[in-house]
Every structure is written in structure tokens, then in C-alpha cells.
Write an enzyme that holds these catalytic residues in place. Structure first.
Site, PDB file in Angstrom:
ATOM      1  N   ASP A  55       2.174  -3.316   3.671  1.00 51.80           N
ATOM      2  CA  ASP A  55       1.957  -4.411   3.085  1.00 51.80           C
ATOM      3  C   ASP A  55       1.636  -5.524   4.107  1.00 51.80           C
ATOM      4  OD1 ASP A  55       2.074  -6.950   1.174  1.00 51.80           O
ATOM      5  OD2 ASP A  55       4.262  -6.600   0.850  1.00 51.80           O
ATOM      6  N   ASP A  56       0.383  -6.077   4.228  1.00 51.37           N
ATOM      7  CA  ASP A  56      -0.343  -7.004   5.122  1.00 51.37           C
ATOM      8  C   ASP A  56      -0.581  -6.370   6.455  1.00 51.37           C
ATOM      9  OD1 ASP A  56       0.152  -9.077   3.017  1.00 51.37           O
ATOM     10  OD2 ASP A  56       1.596 -10.116   4.118  1.00 51.37           O
ATOM     11  N   CYS A 123      -2.131  -9.560  -1.916  1.00 53.12           N
ATOM     12  CA  CYS A 123      -1.277  -8.487  -2.370  1.00 53.12           C
ATOM     13  C   CYS A 123      -1.563  -8.037  -3.738  1.00 53.12           C
ATOM     14  CB  CYS A 123       0.016  -8.822  -2.079  1.00 53.12           C
ATOM     15  SG  CYS A 123       0.709  -9.006  -0.602  1.00 53.12           S
ATOM     16  N   ASN A 359      -4.015  -5.502   2.322  1.00 49.35           N
ATOM     17  CA  ASN A 359      -4.962  -6.474   2.679  1.00 49.35           C
ATOM     18  C   ASN A 359      -4.861  -6.706   4.545  1.00 49.35           C
ATOM     19  OD1 ASN A 359      -2.725  -8.388   0.784  1.00 49.35           O
ATOM     20  ND2 ASN A 359      -2.635  -8.734   2.986  1.00 49.35           N
TER      21      ASN A 359
END
Length: 584
Positions: A55-56, A123, A359
Site C-alpha cells: 500500500d503506497d 488506493c 500506487n
């Protein structure tokens, strides 16, 4: 944690997420649509697939240990001074980065993609693209809110039945396992709460809403289970690792399996496991050429950032960068445990493992403190590593891929006929298997709809209405008219990005990434007008594409042909640019 499949009594007959276990011979009779490339020989089983999603996690700014850096990229230090040499060495030294085992066990055992992109740097839209194989303008998830279609009733009704895991379960007979963060609004009361289990999943261990490490609630096959703050039983990355290992121990041996493990790391609040909280103490956010500089000739949202950043802002982003790396150490442990268990159970040689992120992320670039959402490489480019049957070790591919390609690729591995889907992406299985003379795309679409209300933020009265994600010094990371679409083009001769904003300026940004990899100089006003026009046209076409039309040759593809008829819709009117203001 006891591992249980979805209770048969909860499901309607014929549900894609509840098929009885059956022998390979019976599967041949009922699942003929999924034999494809591999087929099913007697005594064999189609490949398994594992998708690991962080995530990220960016690729450009050190999100992976094999990212390339040079001392010239990292010269600018605090308040313009050079970083001390020991800090520079610490940053560059591969042994001091957080994903050594992931690199060794997946990247070095398979293929690393150096040009992997997301169609939206946020997201929920990006995760929706992974699941559906579609661009945001086709799945209609535009931001992280229910109003933006993130896990909404509309999403559940229209898109979830057609995700690639649903196809794997209903049409290919795969056991499907999910653990971790699904979509940002999953579990919201207005969207069915935690009782909602999306179609296509045999085992469901989903986090309520956004990433956390402690004090969260999981939906265990539709039933809530709360976790506290005891590291040994509650730290989410470790919980995901443990339940994944349980699945591998107790799954059926008669069906292939698909696992999607979506970790909270390295998303905020960046809570590291206790044993890793002192790691990387001498690591700082990268001081590359676009760090802490004014975004000249860029969209107003970038221009409003204050340069130079305050000392407190720099200290904050350095600390965030360090903590992000600390959380990834637990992801590295998860990867190691998973690969070892697959090896122990004899499944590793028949399993594809994908590692990627939803991302990218920035830390101080163009004086924006921390976030994603922007059109630049640091926010839209992500790591992608794949190992599996038929993939030679230590391979690197420069082919342009996007996360809309993950679903088609995994379905291709399962042998499903991709012509039966409505997906925008392409299978890159031929790339993984070393196909020669392969015809491939030369561009992808990136699109984003800004978040923010058309009112002034009382804490930042000097800024225009509609800003959001603002820091105490009134530097804002988003706005309602931070709505843009880009064509990211890569070919033998060109490495360009062309972007247009849906605002009063109709602002345009163009970058030649061969000459300017840090995207400092916007060449929109100096580029050849004919080329500018071609890129404008190509962007318009991609924003209106669906399925096969999203895979037509780009401007710099030798197969490209300008067709004036495509400028018009089926009703004869001139086709216009497609920026959604509401769900379609």
C-alpha cells in the site's frame, strides 16, 4: 486463528465463491473454458498464483532495494547542504534496504519490470483497476469515498461479479483466498458492512476500511473480528502472514489456488513491528533533483507549495520515509515465510508469485511534503516482480505494463479465454515466458479526479476553494480541480508524458523523460505543435476507450494510423474529452 472457508449455508446455489472440491477429471468436464495455454494433463494441475500487494509503495524513490540511484541524485541535503557521506552510503547500500529477501526470492528468481504503472495514483481507483482489469473511466471508481464508487453498492452490483478472482472461481475452479486491505470503504454500513463478501472468494479475511497495524476489525468470511494492540497476536502484517500460511496448510489439494495478500505497509500510520522500530536511523528521504524545489510551469496545485520547505516539514517527511521502510521489513518477513511454505508443501515450482503496489508516493518532491495523487513518476510508477513456471531468473523487462494487465495475465495463466472478458488490459504472460518478436503497446492512460469541495478551507483562507489534504503550513496535496488525464508513452525513440487538466486553464504538462527524468521542465509550449496535436488526440481516444480499443497502437507505434472517423461518436457528433464529474 482457525482458517474456515465460507460457510455453504450462507451462499446461494451456484455462487462463484462456493464450488465443491472435485477431481481434475471432473474439472475437465465443467471448466473447459479454462484450459487454454497450459491444458490439464492427467495427474497435473494448472498453476497456482499469489498476488502480493503493498500500500503506497513507490518504485522511483527507494521503495524497492534495487532502484537505481547515483550520488548526483542525492546531493541536496537539509537546507541545501550535502548529506553527510555516511548518510549517503547508508542510503545507497543495498544491504541496508528493507526488501532484501523479496528481491532475492522473487526478483532474482524471475522477472523485474522497470516500467510498471498504475492508471490512477490513489488506493481505491487503482485497486479497482487491478481487480477489474479496467481503466477508472470504465469501472467508475474515481476516489476513496463511497460517493466516488469505492466499494459502493453500485460497485458491488456491477463490477464485483466480473473481477478476475470471480472468474477464476466460477469458471476455472480455483480456490480463492483474500487477506488484507480490500477497498478503502469496504465495511461501511451504507455498503453492506462487514457482512458483505464480494463474489469470487472462497476464503475472506478483509480489513475494515483503510490501512492500520493495530486496533482494527477484520471481516472473517462476513463475520467481524476485532483486534487490539498486542503485537504477538494483532500486528496486521504478521496476522496476514499467519492466516496465509494456514490456508496453504488446509486448502484442498484437488484445485489450483489463487491468493491475494494486501498488506497495510508502507501506508500511514507507519507503525513498525517492535523489533524494527530502530532500523534505518541514518536513512533520509532521497534528495533527488526535484526535491524541495519550486514546481515552475506546473499546475497551480503544485505551484502553491512553499519553497523551500520548513525544517519541520523536512524532518517530518524524513521520519515518514524512515518509518515506511521499517514497516516494509515485516513485509519482507511475510514474503520469506510464504515462499518457504510453498517450497515445503511442494507447490513453489507450480506457483506464480506477483509482487506490486497500488500506487507510488512522494516525500518532498516539488516541495510537496508526503502523499500520492499526482501525475509524476514517483506517484504513478510502482514495483512489479514476478517469478513462476517458465520464467528465467534474473530477468529485467522494459516493456510498458500497467496494473490493468494483472487480471488478464492471471486469467491467461489459468487458461481462460480473454476474449470473453471486458478488460482493458493485456496479458503479459508472453513477456514472462520470453516470447520473441512480440507486438506490444507503446502507451498507457493515467487519469485522476481530484477530491475537494468547492468551498474555502477556513484554516487556509489564502488558498482557492476546493483544496484538500492540507498540511498545517497550508500546503495542500489535492483539490477538486486536480483532475487530469495523461498519456504515458514509451517507444524505441520516445519517452514522453502528455497531460491535460480539467480546470479553467485547461493546463497542459508535457515531459521528455529521456532528457528530464525528474520532470522538472514542462515543454508543453516548446514541443512540436504537430506532435502536441497527436498526443492530444491520442489522449482523447484513450479516455473514451473500452476493452480492445484501449489496446490500439499509440502515436509512436509503427502500426499507428490516424483515422478521422474515430473523432466522432456513433451518433455523428464530435467526440469530447471525458472527465467524469459523477458516476456514470
Amino acid at each position: 486463528m482457525q482458517l474456515l472457508p465460507l460457510a455453504p449455508g450462507r451462499l446461494r446455489q451456484g455462487s462463484p465463491r462456493h464450488l465443491p472440491s472435485c477431481s481434475p477429471a471432473l474439472l475437465l468436464l465443467v471448466l473447459g473454458g479454462c484450459l487454454g495455454v497450459f491444458g490439464v494433463a492427467a495427474g497435473t494441475r494448472r498453476p497456482n498464483v499469489v498476488l502480493l500487494l503493498t500500500d503506497d509503495q513507490d518504485e522511483v524513490l527507494g521503495g524497492m532495494p534495487f532502484s537505481e540511484y547515483s550520488t548526483t541524485n542525492c546531493q541536496t541535503g537539509l537546507q541545501g547542504k550535502k548529506l553527510r557521506q555516511e548518510h549517503l552510503r547508508t542510503y545507497l547500500e543495498p544491504s541496508r534496504t528493507p526488501l532484501k529477501k523479496t528481491k532475492a526470492l522473487i526478483g532474482e528468481m524471475g522477472m523485474t519490470f522497470s516500467s510498471a504503472y498504475v492508471p490512477s495514483a490513489l488506493c481505491c481507483p487503482s485497486r479497482a483497476s487491478i481487480l477489474t482489469g479496467k481503466y477508472p473511466h470504465n469501472h467508475h471508481v474515481v476516489n476513496n469515498t463511497l460517493e466516488g464508487n469505492c466499494s459502493s453498492k453500485s460497485w458491488q452490483k456491477i463490477q464485483e461479479p466480473n473481477t478476475f478472482p470471480a472468474i477464476l472461481r466460477s469458471m476455472c475452479g480455483y480456490q480463492t483466498f483474500f487477506a488484507g486491505k480490500y477497498l478503502n470503504e469496504y465495511g461501511a454500513p451504507d455498503a453492506g458492512g462487514l457482512e458483505h463478501v464480494p463474489l469470487g472468494w472462497s476464503y475472506w479475511y478483509a480489513l475494515e476500511k483503510n490501512s492500520k497495524y493495530y486496533n482494527y476489525t477484520l471481516s472473517i468470511n462476513g463475520k467481524p473480528r476485532k483486534h487490539g494492540e498486542n503485537y504477538s497476536v494483532d500486528y496486521l502484517t504478521d496476522v496476514l502472514a499467519n492466516v496465509s500460511l494456514d490456508f496453504l496448510d488446509y486448502k484442498s489439494n484437488f484445485e489450483p489456488f489463487f491468493m491475494m495478500i494486501a498488506t497495510p505497509a508502507p501506508h500511514s500510520p507507519w507503525t513498525a513491528a517492535p523489533q524494527y522500530q530502530k532500523a534505518f536511523q541514518n536513512v533520509f528521504a532521497p534528495r533527488n533533483k526535484n526535491f524541495n524545489i519550486h514546481g515552475t510551469n506546473k499546475h497551480w496545485l503544485i505551484r502553491q507549495a512553499k519553497t523551500p520547505m520548513t525544517n519541520s516539514s523536512i524532518q517530518f517527511l524524513d521520519n515518514a520515509f524512515r518509518k515506511r521502510w521499517q514497516t516494509l521489513l515485516s513485509v519482507d518477513d511475510l514474503v520469506e515465510k510464504l515462499v518457504k511454505r510453498l517450497e515445503f508443501t511442494g507447490e513453489l515450482n507450480n506457483t506464480y508469485i506477483f509482487y506490486t503496489s497500488d500506487n507510488g508516493y512522494h516525500t518532498g518532491q516539488f516541495s510537496l511534503p508526503i502523499d500520492k495523487r499526482q501525475l509524476y513518476e514517483f506517484d504513478i510508477k510502482v514495483p512489479l516482480l514476478v517469478r513462476g513456471p517458465g520464467i528465467k531468473p534474473n530477468q529485467t523487462s522494459k516493456m510498458l505494463v500497467a496494473n490493468i494487465d494483472l487480471g488478464p495475465t492471471i486469467l491467461d495463466i489459468a487458461g481462460y479465454d480473454l476474449n470473453k472478458t471486458q478488460m482493458d488490459g493485456m496479458s503479459f504472460l508472453p513477456i514472462l515466458r520470453g516470447a520473441s518478436n512480440l507486438t506490444w503497446r507503446s502507451d498507457v492512460l493515467v487519469e485522476y479526479q481530484g477530491e475537494g469541495r468547492n468551498v474555502t478551507d477556513p484554516t487556509c483562507p489564502s488558498l482557492s476553494p476546493g483544496v484538500s489534504q492540507c498540511f498545517p503550513d497550508c500546503v495542500c496535496e489535492d483539490a477538486y480541480n486536480n483532475t487530469y488525464a495523461c498519456v504515458r508513452t514509451m517507444s524505441a525513440l520516445w519517452n514522453l508524458q502528455y497531460c491535460e487538466f480539467d480546470d479553467q486553464e485547461v493546463f497542459v504538462e508535457v515531459y521528455n523523460l529521456t532528457a528530464d527524468p525528474d520532470q522538472i521542465t514542462n515543454i508543453a509550449k516548446s514541443i512540436d505543435p504537430e506532435l502536441l496535436g497527436k498526443m492530444n488526440y491520442r489522449l482523447m481516444m484513450l479516455q473514451s476507450c473500452s476493452g480492445p480499443t484501449c489496446r490500439t497502437p499509440g502515436v509512436f507505434d509503427p502500426r499507428y494510423r490516424f483515422d478521422p472517423r474515430l473523432m466522432f461518436s456513433n451518433r455523428g457528433s464530435v467526440r469530447t474529452r471525458r472527465f467524469s464529474k459523477h458516476l456514470l
